[in-house]
Design a protein around this motif. Sequence first.
Motif, PDB file in Angstrom:
ATOM      1  N   SER A  94      12.377  27.955 -56.784  1.00 56.26           N
ATOM      2  CA  SER A  94      12.336  28.499 -55.336  1.00 56.26           C
ATOM      3  C   SER A  94      13.252  27.685 -54.433  1.00 56.26           C
ATOM      4  O   SER A  94      13.314  26.440 -54.322  1.00 56.26           O
ATOM      5  N   GLY A  95      14.032  28.401 -53.736  1.00 50.38           N
ATOM      6  CA  GLY A  95      15.014  28.045 -52.843  1.00 50.38           C
ATOM      7  C   GLY A  95      16.588  28.071 -53.388  1.00 50.38           C
ATOM      8  O   GLY A  95      17.509  28.005 -52.813  1.00 50.38           O
ATOM      9  N   ASP A  96      16.527  27.961 -54.767  1.00 52.85           N
ATOM     10  CA  ASP A  96      17.783  28.100 -55.273  1.00 52.85           C
ATOM     11  C   ASP A  96      18.307  29.359 -55.251  1.00 52.85           C
ATOM     12  O   ASP A  96      17.851  30.481 -55.176  1.00 52.85           O
ATOM     13  N   SER A  97      19.864  29.474 -55.021  1.00 49.38           N
ATOM     14  CA  SER A  97      20.624  30.646 -55.027  1.00 49.38           C
ATOM     15  C   SER A  97      21.829  30.562 -55.734  1.00 49.38           C
ATOM     16  O   SER A  97      22.306  29.626 -56.065  1.00 49.38           O
ATOM     17  N   PHE A  98      22.392  31.914 -56.174  1.00 46.88           N
ATOM     18  CA  PHE A  98      23.447  31.959 -57.129  1.00 46.88           C
ATOM     19  C   PHE A  98      24.110  33.209 -56.990  1.00 46.88           C
ATOM     20  O   PHE A  98      23.633  34.294 -56.452  1.00 46.88           O
ATOM     21  N   GLY A  99      25.257  33.284 -57.648  1.00 46.97           N
ATOM     22  CA  GLY A  99      25.876  34.579 -57.675  1.00 46.97           C
ATOM     23  C   GLY A  99      26.912  34.921 -56.573  1.00 46.97           C
ATOM     24  O   GLY A  99      27.261  36.034 -56.226  1.00 46.97           O
ATOM     25  N   GLU A 100      27.056  34.043 -55.728  1.00 46.28           N
ATOM     26  CA  GLU A 100      27.857  34.104 -54.517  1.00 46.28           C
ATOM     27  C   GLU A 100      29.271  34.775 -54.675  1.00 46.28           C
ATOM     28  O   GLU A 100      29.942  35.630 -53.779  1.00 46.28           O
ATOM     29  N   LEU A 101      29.865  34.580 -55.809  1.00 41.18           N
ATOM     30  CA  LEU A 101      31.316  35.067 -55.898  1.00 41.18           C
ATOM     31  C   LEU A 101      31.173  36.668 -56.220  1.00 41.18           C
ATOM     32  O   LEU A 101      32.403  37.277 -55.655  1.00 41.18           O
ATOM     33  N   ALA A 102      30.125  37.117 -56.608  1.00 41.80           N
ATOM     34  CA  ALA A 102      29.960  38.690 -56.532  1.00 41.80           C
ATOM     35  C   ALA A 102      30.313  39.373 -55.331  1.00 41.80           C
ATOM     36  O   ALA A 102      30.538  40.580 -54.974  1.00 41.80           O
ATOM     37  N   LEU A 103      29.998  38.656 -54.298  1.00 43.54           N
ATOM     38  CA  LEU A 103      30.294  39.217 -52.675  1.00 43.54           C
ATOM     39  C   LEU A 103      31.624  39.569 -52.557  1.00 43.54           C
ATOM     40  O   LEU A 103      31.941  40.151 -51.493  1.00 43.54           O
ATOM     41  N   LEU A 104      32.642  38.511 -53.184  1.00 45.00           N
ATOM     42  CA  LEU A 104      34.070  38.630 -53.061  1.00 45.00           C
ATOM     43  C   LEU A 104      34.682  39.860 -54.141  1.00 45.00           C
ATOM     44  O   LEU A 104      35.341  40.578 -53.322  1.00 45.00           O
ATOM     45  N   HIS A 105      34.319  39.873 -55.290  1.00 48.23           N
ATOM     46  CA  HIS A 105      34.875  40.889 -56.081  1.00 48.23           C
ATOM     47  C   HIS A 105      34.165  40.753 -57.470  1.00 48.23           C
ATOM     48  O   HIS A 105      32.977  40.088 -57.440  1.00 48.23           O
ATOM     49  N   ASP A 106      34.571  41.732 -58.206  1.00 54.72           N
ATOM     50  CA  ASP A 106      33.581  42.094 -59.467  1.00 54.72           C
ATOM     51  C   ASP A 106      34.102  41.025 -60.743  1.00 54.72           C
ATOM     52  O   ASP A 106      34.223  41.572 -61.787  1.00 54.72           O
ATOM     53  N   ALA A 107      34.024  39.674 -60.460  1.00 50.09           N
ATOM     54  CA  ALA A 107      34.355  38.630 -61.364  1.00 50.09           C
ATOM     55  C   ALA A 107      33.430  38.756 -62.534  1.00 50.09           C
ATOM     56  O   ALA A 107      32.179  39.056 -62.097  1.00 50.09           O
ATOM     57  N   ALA A 108      33.625  38.742 -63.845  1.00 44.38           N
ATOM     58  CA  ALA A 108      32.567  38.401 -64.808  1.00 44.38           C
ATOM     59  C   ALA A 108      31.743  37.112 -64.688  1.00 44.38           C
ATOM     60  O   ALA A 108      31.939  36.121 -64.180  1.00 44.38           O
ATOM     61  N   ARG A 109      30.344  37.583 -64.828  1.00 45.49           N
ATOM     62  CA  ARG A 109      29.593  36.311 -64.575  1.00 45.49           C
ATOM     63  C   ARG A 109      29.809  35.304 -65.626  1.00 45.49           C
ATOM     64  O   ARG A 109      29.902  35.308 -66.883  1.00 45.49           O
ATOM     65  N   SER A 110      29.468  34.016 -65.235  1.00 38.81           N
ATOM     66  CA  SER A 110      29.825  32.957 -66.108  1.00 38.81           C
ATOM     67  C   SER A 110      28.537  32.781 -66.679  1.00 38.81           C
ATOM     68  O   SER A 110      28.642  31.748 -67.765  1.00 38.81           O
ATOM     69  N   ALA A 111      27.463  33.119 -66.639  1.00 38.28           N
ATOM     70  CA  ALA A 111      26.241  32.850 -67.512  1.00 38.28           C
ATOM     71  C   ALA A 111      25.323  34.069 -67.277  1.00 38.28           C
ATOM     72  O   ALA A 111      25.467  34.904 -66.658  1.00 38.28           O
ATOM     73  N   THR A 112      24.097  33.796 -68.113  1.00 39.95           N
ATOM     74  CA  THR A 112      23.167  34.758 -68.295  1.00 39.95           C
ATOM     75  C   THR A 112      21.985  34.289 -67.219  1.00 39.95           C
ATOM     76  O   THR A 112      21.702  32.906 -67.610  1.00 39.95           O
ATOM     77  N   ILE A 113      21.336  34.865 -66.459  1.00 39.27           N
ATOM     78  CA  ILE A 113      20.365  34.374 -65.645  1.00 39.27           C
ATOM     79  C   ILE A 113      19.049  35.314 -66.321  1.00 39.27           C
ATOM     80  O   ILE A 113      18.754  36.411 -66.119  1.00 39.27           O
ATOM     81  N   LYS A 114      17.871  34.387 -66.775  1.00 42.60           N
ATOM     82  CA  LYS A 114      16.760  35.274 -67.473  1.00 42.60           C
ATOM     83  C   LYS A 114      15.573  34.524 -66.767  1.00 42.60           C
ATOM     84  O   LYS A 114      15.256  33.346 -66.459  1.00 42.60           O
ATOM     85  N   ALA A 115      14.333  35.574 -66.378  1.00 46.68           N
ATOM     86  CA  ALA A 115      13.103  34.933 -65.703  1.00 46.68           C
ATOM     87  C   ALA A 115      12.255  34.421 -66.847  1.00 46.68           C
ATOM     88  O   ALA A 115      11.867  34.926 -68.027  1.00 46.68           O
ATOM     89  N   LEU A 116      11.941  33.134 -66.395  1.00 46.61           N
ATOM     90  CA  LEU A 116      10.778  32.377 -67.613  1.00 46.61           C
ATOM     91  C   LEU A 116       9.399  32.908 -67.162  1.00 46.61           C
ATOM     92  O   LEU A 116       8.422  32.422 -67.780  1.00 46.61           O
ATOM     93  N   GLU A 117       9.368  33.145 -65.871  1.00 45.25           N
ATOM     94  CA  GLU A 117       7.989  33.802 -65.613  1.00 45.25           C
ATOM     95  C   GLU A 117       8.053  34.904 -64.339  1.00 45.25           C
ATOM     96  O   GLU A 117       9.272  35.029 -63.959  1.00 45.25           O
ATOM     97  N   ASN A 118       7.113  35.532 -64.085  1.00 47.79           N
ATOM     98  CA  ASN A 118       7.345  36.625 -63.166  1.00 47.79           C
ATOM     99  C   ASN A 118       7.779  35.757 -61.644  1.00 47.79           C
ATOM    100  O   ASN A 118       7.454  34.716 -61.258  1.00 47.79           O
ATOM    101  N   SER A 119       9.035  36.587 -61.207  1.00 46.81           N
ATOM    102  CA  SER A 119       9.612  35.829 -60.138  1.00 46.81           C
ATOM    103  C   SER A 119      10.093  36.975 -59.148  1.00 46.81           C
ATOM    104  O   SER A 119      10.117  38.200 -59.587  1.00 46.81           O
ATOM    105  N   THR A 120      10.184  36.522 -57.760  1.00 45.85           N
ATOM    106  CA  THR A 120      10.801  37.326 -56.949  1.00 45.85           C
ATOM    107  C   THR A 120      11.929  36.709 -56.187  1.00 45.85           C
ATOM    108  O   THR A 120      12.210  35.436 -56.213  1.00 45.85           O
TER     109      THR A 120
END
Length: 899
Positions: free
Chosen positions: A157-183
């Motif tokens: 909670s409180g971590d943030s990620f993926g900010e480069l996508a706000l500039l252009h459609d660069a390929a994601r450098s990692a996969t992000i997967k939920a280990l539990e129900n998340s919002t």
Amino acid sequence: MGMCMHVPKQKSGSIIQTTPQIQPSRKIISAQDEEKELTENLRKQTKSRIHIKKKAGVTTSKFEIEDIVDAPNAIITDRPKSPWDVEIIQNSLDHHFIFSSLTPEQRDMVVEQTKHYSVSKNGIVFEQGQPGTNFFVLATGILEVIIDNNQVNTLKSGDSFGELALLHDAARSATIKALENSTLWGITRKTFRTALEAMNSTANQENMQFINSVPLFQILTPGQKEALVSSLNTQKFEVRQRIVNEGDPGDLFYLIIEGSVSVTKEGRELRISGRGDYFGEQSLLYNCLRTASITAITPVKCVAINREKLKNALGEQLQSILYINSQRIALEKSEVFSKLNKDQIEEIIKQTHILSHPLNDIAIPSNTEKGRFLWIILQGELSDGQSNFHPFDCIGDQELLNPNEGFFENDVIAQEDVILGKLSKMEIETILGTSIQKAATQNEAMQVLKGVSILKNLSVEKLRSLIDVLKVVDYFDGEIIVRQNDPGDSFFIVKDGIVEIYKDDHIVRTIAKYDYFGERSALFNEVRSATVKAKGNVACWVLHQTEFLNLIDSKVRTLLTKRIQLQDSKIKFTDLRVIRTIGKGMFGIVFLVMHKNNRNVFALKTVERKKIDRFSIHANLVLERKILLQLDHIMIVKLVRTFKDEKRLYFLTEFVRGMDLFDVLRKQFLLNELDARFYTACLITILIYLHERDIIYRDLKPENVIIDEDGYPKLIDFGTAKFISGRTYSLVGTPHYMAPEVIICKGYTVAADYWSLGIMLYEFQCGRLPFGEEDNDPTAVYEKILEHDLMFPDWFDKKSSSKNFIKQLLSINPAMRNSGTSEKLKNNPWLSSINWDRLSNKQIKAPFIPTLFDLGLDDFYNPDETADEVISREEALDASLSLRVKHKPPPSTNWDEDF
């Protein structure tokens, strides 16, 4: 075009070298040997750059990827945010450089625009290698970060990620997967950039409206006003907060955007000021103490500019600029001086004497001889008892053309405090080098000659020589000027009147004043293709071939001949034979082609209609064609013509033989100051030409510059260029060469091109890039550009004037980069040795001539194959059509009618 993708050149057998240190010499050596040793060490230091790959460009998407969205299985809602939600989102913004330059209002906008994402356990937020669209803040739950199928981190909670996508459609450098129900809270690139663009656009328009509303600034040129807008900063004040104290020194000028203030003097309220009002202008002019106190009655938002920023933006004292602009307006308004060119006007302004006259003072005494002086009213009002004279009026301009006009009969008296500009006729003619009348006539002829296609690339010096040999010939009504099929040895420009053009005794068109005919006869001994007859009395300027060729040396003649060959609009697609493929991009393939009859070679770019429809680049191609048709410059690739058929669109351009500047820099390792100055001056010439036509290039870098067979730069690839009026907001270009204002969606102008030039000049002289040299991750590059920690190598000559010039081009304030105007840029001390006329005519020796290889014009794919068969086979090898993108219909059924 489009993504500006470049295939990196592979170096076989390369060994990456470590950077050796320069060691002090232990023996006594001569200064010459020391310089030679230092240069060799510097070459060794930069030699490792030979292995650096070309930089690929980026752009905000021109198409939407089908079925690839972030958090595809999430439940997305626009639910209200609690104070805790707002706090967690706001705190996350502090950790990402993209948000560091945002105003509080813009940060609030980001928070407001985020949506709520609910992701189930094992749900995928996004996958490695896929284009990204969202920035996320994790509210509740745990996410895992997976790279190449290995978990490398977890997010809480409180971590943030993926900010480069706000500039252009660069390929994601990692996969992000939920280990539990998340919002999560997420915002898409489209939402972010659209909202930010709207806010910045509104702010810029609002600031410009305020600048225009202030009488003090109304006389500024559009460029000067833009420089002011770029230098404004926003300030906020709370209720009862004192903004200005009476008696304090002041150097800030304020414009009220929101709220109300109380203006008091010695404790007595003078007035209430609000939106649209301003105060503090006297401090900009006179550096005086504050004459009143200003206190916020309500929350107040102002834009402000201080004297130092004003000086930096405009380059001079404001009062001086106002006087200069007043003179410019007055001279351009005068019938006598309006025919002078810009340089002549500026020189007259520079030499004008500024005089002041208080109320009731005699500015021009009676019995002053007319025709000896010019007076320009810069401020105030004059009267001779019969006529009143106001700012921007010229007094005595008409009389300069007609000597012995007598004397002023009455005193001309100041009706208020008056500022005048004054210059004698003798001083004006000394500046012009001739009489005012003759200078105006020469300028008229100069403008006409610049419009002649075969002459437009000649230097001013050459054109002036041509003017001296032009002869005016008069023709009577019905008189034959040239006859079809007769030999031709001169060309004609219509000075006055109308002429009719006949082919085979049938009239095909009429041409009038300043139109021309027979221009190819100035170079080629061609027979006349039509008969030209005077319709009424006609006067023509006539230039004979022998006089023309005597004035033009063989090198210039060769250049002109090549330019004429590129203006052959009669070429048909069936006249072309494909030699080989010379380049491939995401949207097009470029072929070397040859005319089957005269064996002239060209480059042919082909774009499949299937791609055009699939990627929705209809408008981009129309724009690219429109821009290229505007361009006819010796250092810019020339469009010959376009074709179309049911399969493709085609761009036929000149074929530039040579080596791209990227490879030249790898070969030369490091440019000395003389060579760096040559290439920089050439690029400035190109940029000025584009910007004068309201074209911004947006991807200036060595990969987009070819060093041609003469050793001169040639700008290619106009896929990212656009016409610009005001500001634009798209993220377009190559990260390492991208200006800060482009990255942060602040809105940018043609000044962004000068930033890219500054990056290139640094690269020329330092052998590396100033920001993010070792970084391939665009995020790291952007962050370093915005940090703007501009450092020079220890060995860089601290006394070199190029260092200050680089700093100027890489100024955070865009208005500073060209010193306000292109002319001031060209007059920079570092460029003082450049002869701009000789440079524009390729008469300065180039520092490097590339080795040219045999084009292999007889080595067809297969002489029996048609061009369509060759092109189709190359297209079949292209895999980009396998991308899943959303198909959009053409803007209209006849969108390509001009091709």
